[in-house]
Design a protein around this motif. Sequence first.
Motif, PDB file in Angstrom:
ATOM      1  N   ASP A   1       3.233   5.352  -0.331  1.00  0.00           N
ATOM      2  CA  ASP A   1       3.126   5.287  -1.817  1.00  0.00           C
ATOM      3  C   ASP A   1       2.166   4.263  -1.857  1.00  0.00           C
ATOM      4  OD1 ASP A   1       3.177   3.633  -4.284  1.00  0.00           O
ATOM      5  OD2 ASP A   1       4.732   4.693  -4.729  1.00  0.00           O
ATOM      6  N   ASN A   2       0.811   4.311  -2.056  1.00  0.00           N
ATOM      7  CA  ASN A   2      -0.544   3.002  -2.573  1.00  0.00           C
ATOM      8  C   ASN A   2       0.295   1.900  -2.844  1.00  0.00           C
ATOM      9  OD1 ASN A   2      -2.967   2.240  -1.531  1.00  0.00           O
ATOM     10  ND2 ASN A   2      -3.652   3.633  -3.251  1.00  0.00           N
ATOM     11  N   TYR A   3       1.124   2.300  -3.910  1.00  0.00           N
ATOM     12  CA  TYR A   3       1.324   0.661  -4.773  1.00  0.00           C
ATOM     13  C   TYR A   3       2.140  -0.006  -4.351  1.00  0.00           C
ATOM     14  CZ  TYR A   3      -2.122   3.513  -6.878  1.00  0.00           C
ATOM     15  OH  TYR A   3      -3.931   3.682  -7.163  1.00  0.00           O
ATOM     16  N   ASN A   4       3.413   0.870  -3.982  1.00  0.00           N
ATOM     17  CA  ASN A   4       5.049   0.189  -3.543  1.00  0.00           C
ATOM     18  C   ASN A   4       4.974   0.435  -1.936  1.00  0.00           C
ATOM     19  OD1 ASN A   4       5.762  -1.509  -5.778  1.00  0.00           O
ATOM     20  ND2 ASN A   4       4.284   1.320  -6.660  1.00  0.00           N
ATOM     21  N   THR A   5       4.219   0.611  -0.980  1.00  0.00           N
ATOM     22  CA  THR A   5       4.634   0.920   0.097  1.00  0.00           C
ATOM     23  C   THR A   5       6.327   0.112   0.988  1.00  0.00           C
ATOM     24  OG1 THR A   5       2.343   0.447   0.817  1.00  0.00           O
ATOM     25  CG2 THR A   5       3.581   1.423   2.549  1.00  0.00           C
ATOM     26  N   ASP A   6       5.858  -1.086   0.389  1.00  0.00           N
ATOM     27  CA  ASP A   6       7.196  -2.216   1.298  1.00  0.00           C
ATOM     28  C   ASP A   6       8.863  -1.581   0.340  1.00  0.00           C
ATOM     29  OD1 ASP A   6       5.750  -2.869   3.204  1.00  0.00           O
ATOM     30  OD2 ASP A   6       5.142  -4.447   2.104  1.00  0.00           O
ATOM     31  N   THR A   7       8.221  -1.430  -0.615  1.00  0.00           N
ATOM     32  CA  THR A   7       9.799  -1.197  -1.251  1.00  0.00           C
ATOM     33  C   THR A   7      10.383   0.425  -0.499  1.00  0.00           C
ATOM     34  OG1 THR A   7       8.916  -1.918  -3.966  1.00  0.00           O
ATOM     35  CG2 THR A   7      10.728  -0.270  -3.720  1.00  0.00           C
ATOM     36  N   VAL A   8       9.112   1.004  -0.634  1.00  0.00           N
ATOM     37  CA  VAL A   8       9.992   2.348  -0.238  1.00  0.00           C
ATOM     38  C   VAL A   8      10.276   2.404   1.413  1.00  0.00           C
ATOM     39  CG1 VAL A   8       8.971   4.877   0.191  1.00  0.00           C
ATOM     40  CG2 VAL A   8       8.466   3.894  -1.581  1.00  0.00           C
TER      41      VAL A   8
ATOM     42  N   LEU B   1      -5.501   1.220  12.518  1.00  0.00           N
ATOM     43  CA  LEU B   1      -5.617   1.579  11.137  1.00  0.00           C
ATOM     44  C   LEU B   1      -4.997   0.413   9.865  1.00  0.00           C
ATOM     45  CD1 LEU B   1      -5.366   4.897  11.053  1.00  0.00           C
ATOM     46  CD2 LEU B   1      -7.571   4.153  11.905  1.00  0.00           C
ATOM     47  N   LEU B   2      -4.666  -0.487  10.575  1.00  0.00           N
ATOM     48  CA  LEU B   2      -3.908  -1.883   9.052  1.00  0.00           C
ATOM     49  C   LEU B   2      -4.699  -2.432   9.102  1.00  0.00           C
ATOM     50  CD1 LEU B   2      -1.402  -1.314   8.352  1.00  0.00           C
ATOM     51  CD2 LEU B   2      -0.020  -2.873   9.795  1.00  0.00           C
ATOM     52  N   ASP B   3      -5.166  -3.132   8.685  1.00  0.00           N
ATOM     53  CA  ASP B   3      -5.285  -4.187   8.479  1.00  0.00           C
ATOM     54  C   ASP B   3      -4.431  -5.618   7.959  1.00  0.00           C
ATOM     55  OD1 ASP B   3      -6.869  -7.147   7.109  1.00  0.00           O
ATOM     56  OD2 ASP B   3      -8.444  -6.023   6.621  1.00  0.00           O
ATOM     57  N   PRO B   4      -4.413  -6.751   8.169  1.00  0.00           N
ATOM     58  CA  PRO B   4      -2.865  -7.146   8.519  1.00  0.00           C
ATOM     59  C   PRO B   4      -2.997  -7.833   7.924  1.00  0.00           C
ATOM     60  CG  PRO B   4      -3.946  -7.930  10.936  1.00  0.00           C
ATOM     61  CD  PRO B   4      -5.135  -6.783  10.171  1.00  0.00           C
ATOM     62  N   VAL B   5      -3.612  -8.040   6.945  1.00  0.00           N
ATOM     63  CA  VAL B   5      -4.085  -8.512   5.469  1.00  0.00           C
ATOM     64  C   VAL B   5      -3.828  -8.552   4.424  1.00  0.00           C
ATOM     65  CG1 VAL B   5      -5.485 -10.553   4.650  1.00  0.00           C
ATOM     66  CG2 VAL B   5      -5.191 -10.850   7.235  1.00  0.00           C
ATOM     67  N   ARG B   6      -4.171  -7.418   4.204  1.00  0.00           N
ATOM     68  CA  ARG B   6      -4.842  -7.081   3.614  1.00  0.00           C
ATOM     69  C   ARG B   6      -4.134  -5.786   3.626  1.00  0.00           C
ATOM     70  NH1 ARG B   6     -11.016  -4.323   3.397  1.00  0.00           N
ATOM     71  NH2 ARG B   6     -10.669  -3.877   1.106  1.00  0.00           N
ATOM     72  N   ALA B   7      -3.269  -5.426   3.575  1.00  0.00           N
ATOM     73  CA  ALA B   7      -2.133  -4.617   4.130  1.00  0.00           C
ATOM     74  C   ALA B   7      -0.329  -5.314   3.249  1.00  0.00           C
ATOM     75  CB  ALA B   7      -1.132  -4.103   5.702  1.00  0.00           C
TER      76      ALA B   7
END
Length: 405
Positions: free
Chosen positions: A38-45, A380-386
């Motif tokens: 979920d592009n907008y609520n990744t950590d909520t999922v 593939l994970l940018d640790p700041v922008r993620a």
Amino acid sequence: MAKIREIRCIRTRAPGNWLIVKVITDQPGLYGIGSASDNYNTDTVKAAIEHSLGPLLVGRDAGHIEDNWQSAYTSGYWRNGSIFNTALGGIDMALWDIKGKEAGLPVYQLLGGPCRSAVPCYAHAGGRDLTELEDDVRRYLEEGYPVVRCQLGPYGGGGFLAPEQTSRPRHAPPQERCFDDEAYLENIPKMFAHLRSQLGFGPKFTHDVHEHLRPHNAVQLAKLLEPYRLFFVEDILPPEQVAWFRLIRQQCTTPQAMGELFVNPHEWTPLITERLIDYVRVRVSKGAGITQCRKIATLCEWFGVHTAWQEGGDNDPVNQMAAVHLDLASWSFGIQEENHFRPEELEAFPGHAVLDGGHLYANDRPGLGIDVDEEKAALLLDPVRAYQPRWMAEDRRADGTVVRP
Ligand code: MG
């Protein structure tokens, strides 16, 4: 029978925010993966999986997919929301993956076997003007795509005016561009007039309205597009206004595809059973996984409606693979939306579906046939922008009113 030992999440590709679910069983080496992006609520999922559905399902039989789905579906009492569905969808895909591995069969074989040799896709052609668009459409047709979606610029493209071209309130805050329904009604039919005059009526075209129009203008657009005989027009109405499909049906024969924002059976069921749309476009993870989406495909079959599962730039290769299995095994399949990935993204997902000549190809490995290479996925994970908040792009009308996507 394998029991669920652990359910964990793998964050990858950010920006872009992919969330892969891994369901690990008590059998050596036996696990499954699914998509809960979920592009907008990744950590909520992710929290819904780690703090609610995961603890619920650990210790249960991995092979009781239907029972696990039904139990998880009502475990939060309230249901059919986007976050919870995505969490459930990711776990459900992983359980089908496990079931296939246990059976030694690809998921499309478990679903009844393939109805077609590969999955025809529609491409996304676009351009800032008609010449650029025409070149892009020709490129995709030469590549072999059976259907091409035609867009002028970004979301809502064809409907934007420069602020100085519009009448705006004196104190209106600055805006780069203003969405205007009448401009859209003028430009999109002209776009298809151009494409048909240059390319004839052989190519199959679609267009995505991205829900931008007021409902009465959506009715008018569907009617104006009728002479260009589209394969379908997509999301001409927002999900809140689906009752207007009845008026569209009364006015014209332009085929309708709808549903990439749907998460709730009460949204798609009446549209299918009243034959108000022609293609249903739920995202497999947002529809709560393979278990529910295969039921949608079956419902479609009885009512002459077809599937066109949603993909698009923010989706990951695992969700795409789940859609491909459904596409291969559903008689009511219509067309699959394409998605493109960078080479390093595909390398992180060995066994991914292969896109060639406008068709997606699965493999014959057991389960979904796709895996995640966690080391490559981590790169593939940018640790700041993620972990920065991210919101859907916002368009406004000349007076400042928000346009719903
Ligand atoms: Mg769309």
